[in-house]
Design an enzyme around this catalytic site. Sequence first.
Site, mmCIF file in Angstrom:
data_model
loop_
_atom_site.group_PDB
_atom_site.id
_atom_site.type_symbol
_atom_site.label_atom_id
_atom_site.label_comp_id
_atom_site.label_asym_id
_atom_site.label_seq_id
_atom_site.Cartn_x
_atom_site.Cartn_y
_atom_site.Cartn_z
ATOM 1 N N HIS A 177 88.242 -9.575 44.189
ATOM 2 C CA HIS A 177 89.514 -9.927 43.527
ATOM 3 C C HIS A 177 90.631 -10.164 44.529
ATOM 4 O O HIS A 177 91.759 -10.842 43.992
ATOM 5 C CB HIS A 177 89.838 -8.386 42.889
ATOM 6 C CG HIS A 177 90.337 -7.213 43.776
ATOM 7 N ND1 HIS A 177 89.514 -6.551 44.256
ATOM 8 C CD2 HIS A 177 91.634 -7.098 44.300
ATOM 9 C CE1 HIS A 177 89.946 -5.491 45.177
ATOM 10 N NE2 HIS A 177 91.296 -5.907 44.844
ATOM 11 N N ASP B 39 82.274 -7.094 43.518
ATOM 12 C CA ASP B 39 83.641 -7.077 44.335
ATOM 13 C C ASP B 39 83.386 -7.448 45.734
ATOM 14 O O ASP B 39 83.810 -6.974 46.558
ATOM 15 C CB ASP B 39 84.228 -6.063 44.166
ATOM 16 C CG ASP B 39 85.857 -6.279 43.982
ATOM 17 O OD1 ASP B 39 85.999 -7.444 44.210
ATOM 18 O OD2 ASP B 39 86.681 -5.210 44.218
ATOM 19 N N GLN C 49 97.004 0.883 47.780
ATOM 20 C CA GLN C 49 97.215 -0.309 47.393
ATOM 21 C C GLN C 49 97.652 -1.283 48.778
ATOM 22 O O GLN C 49 98.419 -0.567 49.623
ATOM 23 C CB GLN C 49 98.553 -0.475 46.436
ATOM 24 C CG GLN C 49 98.211 -0.053 45.028
ATOM 25 C CD GLN C 49 98.050 1.144 44.648
ATOM 26 O OE1 GLN C 49 98.280 2.238 45.496
ATOM 27 N NE2 GLN C 49 96.887 1.573 43.773
ATOM 28 N N GLY C 50 97.168 -2.307 48.936
ATOM 29 C CA GLY C 50 97.492 -3.177 50.024
ATOM 30 C C GLY C 50 96.024 -3.001 50.970
ATOM 31 O O GLY C 50 96.126 -3.689 51.839
ATOM 32 N N ASP C 51 95.221 -2.092 50.477
ATOM 33 C CA ASP C 51 93.998 -2.027 51.730
ATOM 34 C C ASP C 51 92.696 -2.897 50.800
ATOM 35 O O ASP C 51 91.463 -2.719 51.523
ATOM 36 C CB ASP C 51 93.677 -0.644 51.643
ATOM 37 C CG ASP C 51 94.924 0.177 52.539
ATOM 38 O OD1 ASP C 51 95.111 -0.391 53.466
ATOM 39 O OD2 ASP C 51 95.049 1.237 52.105
ATOM 40 N N SER C 52 92.881 -3.297 49.707
ATOM 41 C CA SER C 52 91.759 -3.862 49.001
ATOM 42 C C SER C 52 91.052 -5.051 49.992
ATOM 43 O O SER C 52 91.811 -5.683 50.812
ATOM 44 C CB SER C 52 92.185 -4.429 47.892
ATOM 45 O OG SER C 52 92.043 -3.970 46.809
#
Length: 272
Positions: A84, A130, A219-222
Amino acid sequence: MSVKSRRSLLLASGALLAVAAVTVPVVVGTASADPGSGNQARIVGGEKASLGDHPYAVFLTDGGGNQFCGAVIVSSTAVATAAHCAKAVAKQDIRVVAGREDKRTDDGQVLGVSKVWISKGYSDPTQGDDVAVLTVRGQLDYRPAKLPGSDDTSVYATGTKATVLGWGRVADGGARSDYLRSVDVPLVSDSECSADYNVYNQKTMVCAGYPEGGKDACQGDSGGPLVVGDTLIGIVSFGDGCGKAGKPGVYTRVSAYTDDIEAQARPRTLFP
């Protein structure tokens, strides 16, 4: 319950990109705006980490220099990340930033991307697959993470302490981190994770976190790494909030894709 990828909202190439909401956990994103709250995320309940200990941890930026995801070096010419994340920004606008512990500095390398491989089964984080591999333009000067064997189950034993790394939020809805951060979390059994998330697939996913919450990616660590020692066992994918009790983080199970990652990460052969 709204489950999303852990990538934040960001402006890329003049278009506002948002992670699609799904009925599962929130995917950990990078340093741009968070899909759920409009803010960015970073590791929750962790502490500052050193690239001296984890030289393979890198982050991705868009054409405007905004961090939008994490990634991990898997060879001298490639990094692995979440699918993603790879689909969020056009290939020509993605930059891999390596060797930069503090995002406010000019340390390390900034490399463009020449090729993007995305697992052919990918549709959205909650459906699995993913994972992506980005081939960089040039050579990465930092040590890659090790990959588990495709049949290695020992590193996924329930209760094993693993370390997740990233530059995302430190709290759900909190501010982004300028520094690399890490947190240790125990692996959760497949049966428990299936009870927590009805979309959980034990063949392609693995969960990690404490029953009481408090420590998690955000959030931001994906796309960032989940490691046991220096072995990459997971890639930050999605979760329900950040650090919520009874909602561990969900990661791509790297051993299911080791052969694909190795094939894509193999340094290019140069012909005269």
